[in-house]
Design a protein around this motif. Structure first.
Motif, PDB file in Angstrom:
ATOM      1  N   UNK A  39       0.840  -1.198   0.000  1.00 60.64           N
ATOM      2  CA  UNK A  39       0.000   0.000   0.000  1.00 60.64           C
ATOM      3  C   UNK A  39       0.876   1.249   0.000  1.00 60.64           C
ATOM      4  N   UNK A  40       1.965   1.164   0.783  1.00 58.41           N
ATOM      5  CA  UNK A  40       2.899   2.286   0.823  1.00 58.41           C
ATOM      6  C   UNK A  40       4.252   1.787   0.354  1.00 58.41           C
ATOM      7  N   UNK A  41       5.147   2.702   0.063  1.00 61.18           N
ATOM      8  CA  UNK A  41       6.404   2.320  -0.572  1.00 61.18           C
ATOM      9  C   UNK A  41       7.315   1.526   0.356  1.00 61.18           C
ATOM     10  N   UNK A  42       7.283   1.847   1.656  1.00 61.39           N
ATOM     11  CA  UNK A  42       8.084   1.083   2.607  1.00 61.39           C
ATOM     12  C   UNK A  42       7.231   0.521   3.738  1.00 61.39           C
ATOM     13  N   UNK A  43       6.668   1.372   4.527  1.00 63.63           N
ATOM     14  CA  UNK A  43       5.937   0.891   5.690  1.00 63.63           C
ATOM     15  C   UNK A  43       6.073   1.936   6.774  1.00 63.63           C
ATOM     16  N   UNK A  44       6.349   3.173   6.316  1.00 65.23           N
ATOM     17  CA  UNK A  44       6.468   4.277   7.265  1.00 65.23           C
ATOM     18  C   UNK A  44       5.073   4.792   7.592  1.00 65.23           C
ATOM     19  N   UNK A  45       4.920   5.274   8.808  1.00 60.76           N
ATOM     20  CA  UNK A  45       3.613   5.801   9.201  1.00 60.76           C
ATOM     21  C   UNK A  45       3.295   7.070   8.412  1.00 60.76           C
ATOM     22  N   UNK A  46       4.327   7.841   8.056  1.00 58.58           N
ATOM     23  CA  UNK A  46       4.086   9.071   7.290  1.00 58.58           C
ATOM     24  C   UNK A  46       3.474   8.748   5.924  1.00 58.58           C
ATOM     25  N   UNK A  47       3.886   7.645   5.327  1.00 60.04           N
ATOM     26  CA  UNK A  47       3.310   7.234   4.039  1.00 60.04           C
ATOM     27  C   UNK A  47       1.865   6.772   4.241  1.00 60.04           C
ATOM     28  N   UNK A  48       1.647   6.020   5.298  1.00 59.72           N
ATOM     29  CA  UNK A  48       0.300   5.499   5.579  1.00 59.72           C
ATOM     30  C   UNK A  48      -0.679   6.648   5.793  1.00 59.72           C
ATOM     31  N   UNK A  65      -5.361  -5.853   2.190  1.00 58.66           N
ATOM     32  CA  UNK A  65      -4.306  -6.494   2.971  1.00 58.66           C
ATOM     33  C   UNK A  65      -3.019  -5.695   2.819  1.00 58.66           C
ATOM     34  N   UNK A  66      -2.090  -5.907   3.753  1.00 56.81           N
ATOM     35  CA  UNK A  66      -0.782  -5.262   3.626  1.00 56.81           C
ATOM     36  C   UNK A  66       0.115  -6.134   2.747  1.00 56.81           C
ATOM     37  N   UNK A  67       1.192  -5.544   2.277  1.00 55.98           N
ATOM     38  CA  UNK A  67       2.152  -6.295   1.474  1.00 55.98           C
ATOM     39  C   UNK A  67       3.449  -6.472   2.227  1.00 55.98           C
ATOM     40  N   UNK A  68       4.368  -7.231   1.656  1.00 57.63           N
ATOM     41  CA  UNK A  68       5.652  -7.473   2.320  1.00 57.63           C
ATOM     42  C   UNK A  68       6.375  -6.171   2.649  1.00 57.63           C
ATOM     43  N   UNK A  69       6.263  -5.216   1.755  1.00 55.24           N
ATOM     44  CA  UNK A  69       6.985  -3.950   1.930  1.00 55.24           C
ATOM     45  C   UNK A  69       6.458  -3.168   3.133  1.00 55.24           C
ATOM     46  N   UNK A  70       5.214  -3.379   3.496  1.00 54.06           N
ATOM     47  CA  UNK A  70       4.641  -2.673   4.635  1.00 54.06           C
ATOM     48  C   UNK A  70       5.176  -3.179   5.977  1.00 54.06           C
ATOM     49  N   UNK A  71       6.066  -4.177   5.924  1.00 51.36           N
ATOM     50  CA  UNK A  71       6.676  -4.716   7.146  1.00 51.36           C
ATOM     51  C   UNK A  71       8.107  -4.212   7.315  1.00 51.36           C
ATOM     52  N   UNK A  72       8.572  -3.466   6.342  1.00 50.61           N
ATOM     53  CA  UNK A  72       9.992  -3.076   6.296  1.00 50.61           C
ATOM     54  C   UNK A  72      10.442  -2.281   7.519  1.00 50.61           C
ATOM     55  N   UNK A  73       9.574  -1.417   8.042  1.00 51.26           N
ATOM     56  CA  UNK A  73       9.981  -0.606   9.187  1.00 51.26           C
ATOM     57  C   UNK A  73       9.544  -1.204  10.527  1.00 51.26           C
ATOM     58  N   UNK A  74       9.122  -2.470  10.484  1.00 52.58           N
ATOM     59  CA  UNK A  74       8.802  -3.172  11.724  1.00 52.58           C
ATOM     60  C   UNK A  74       7.576  -2.645  12.441  1.00 52.58           C
ATOM     61  N   UNK A  76       4.075  -2.909  11.071  1.00 57.99           N
ATOM     62  CA  UNK A  76       2.902  -3.172  10.238  1.00 57.99           C
ATOM     63  C   UNK A  76       1.580  -2.917  10.969  1.00 57.99           C
ATOM     64  N   UNK A  77       1.590  -3.101  12.312  1.00 61.08           N
ATOM     65  CA  UNK A  77       0.351  -2.872  13.082  1.00 61.08           C
ATOM     66  C   UNK A  77      -0.012  -1.391  13.057  1.00 61.08           C
ATOM     67  N   UNK A  78       1.033  -0.568  13.142  1.00 61.21           N
ATOM     68  CA  UNK A  78       0.815   0.887  13.143  1.00 61.21           C
ATOM     69  C   UNK A  78       0.232   1.326  11.784  1.00 61.21           C
ATOM     70  N   UNK A  79       0.782   0.762  10.719  1.00 65.29           N
ATOM     71  CA  UNK A  79       0.283   1.070   9.368  1.00 65.29           C
ATOM     72  C   UNK A  79      -1.195   0.683   9.274  1.00 65.29           C
ATOM     73  N   UNK A  80      -1.512  -0.520   9.764  1.00 60.29           N
ATOM     74  CA  UNK A  80      -2.894  -0.999   9.723  1.00 60.29           C
ATOM     75  C   UNK A  80      -3.813  -0.080  10.529  1.00 60.29           C
ATOM     76  N   UNK A  81      -3.311   0.357  11.664  1.00 58.62           N
ATOM     77  CA  UNK A  81      -4.103   1.207  12.563  1.00 58.62           C
ATOM     78  C   UNK A  81      -4.463   2.543  11.884  1.00 58.62           C
TER      79      UNK A  81
END
Ligand SMILES: [Fe+2]
Length: 235
Positions: A39-48, A65-74, A76-81
């Motif tokens: 969904x976002x390029x890395x998995x940063x909250x600023x992108x989300x 759903x999230x993608x593998x890249x959304x786990x890059x910054x450790x 993924x829960x924050x991105x989902x939130x």
């Protein structure tokens, strides 16, 4: 029901309302919008947060759903939130129902297909790797089992079949998905379509061994075909 689906949005930190116009357009052509990971390029909250703003411009339900890249910054829960806060249903553990149609989704994982499938054998770390794919397949199965709808859609990031990743180098097939994701899909009659992303150079359409249609809706696959970056699927 007309479902719009798009994968691999890769929203960047410096983009300004990258999907606002598109989501408004989709809202007038479809009943539901599915986002198939990365969904976002890395998995940063600023992108989300940027994507979340655009999701608010959608007047139809948004699930995904999230993608593998959304786990890059450790985180993924924050991105989902953040996305959940904007009204998106992030599928992972629980299926969702809209107007009599079920939606079940997981990110999925890699592991390969057929002869190339990694087996849970040998070193503990190899078993752990395979466990992750089995776990994702199990989560999908549990969701599909709870649905009592006549029709449902499975939403993934990784591909459950080889056909829709054809076009990618064969050497990386095992990193683009796992056939273990196919088992739960083919176990339930109510699954009428599967959408996934991740394989940017793959093929739009394929079928599971039992014949359920699978669509690779990575925007880079869909756009050259239809002149718009999202797929429209009747369910
Ligand atoms: Fe991906």
């Amino acid at each position: 029901m007309r479902v719009a689906a798009i994968g691999d949005l890769h929203v960047q930190e410096d983009s300004v309302a990258p999907y606002r116009e598109l989501f408004t357009e989709i809202s007038s052509h479809a009943d539901v919008l599915l986002l198939c990971g990365d969904l976002t390029n890395f998995g940063k909250t600023s992108e989300a947060e940027i994507l979340a703003e655009d999701i608010k411009s959608c007047s139809i339900p948004v699930l995904g759903v999230r993608g593998n890249i959304n786990y890059k910054y450790g985180q993924p829960e924050k991105v989902a939130e953040i996305l959940h806060g904007a009204g998106m249903t992030v599928l992972d553990e629980q299926a969702h129902e809209i107007e009599g149609v079920g939606f079940a989704g997981v990110k999925g994982f890699m592991g390969g297909y057929g002869r190339g499938e990694l087996a849970p054998f040998g070193e503990p770390i190899a078993k752990l790797f395979v466990d992750e794919a089995m776990n994702e397949a199990r989560k999908l199965e549990n969701q599909l089992r709870t649905l009592r709808t006549e029709r449902s859609v499975a939403v993934l990031h990784y591909s459950p079949i080889v056909e829709t990743i054809e076009g990618e180098p064969e050497a990386i097939y095992q990193y683009l998905g796992s056939q273990r994701l196919c088992d739960p899909i083919d176990r339930f009659d109510h699954v009428k379509a599967v959408v996934h992303g991740h394989a940017h150079h793959g093929t739009y359409e394929g079928r599971t061994p039992r014949g359920t249609p699978v669509y690779n809706v990575a925007q880079f696959v869909v756009k050259p075909l239809f002149g718009r970056p999202y797929a429209l699927i009747e369910v």
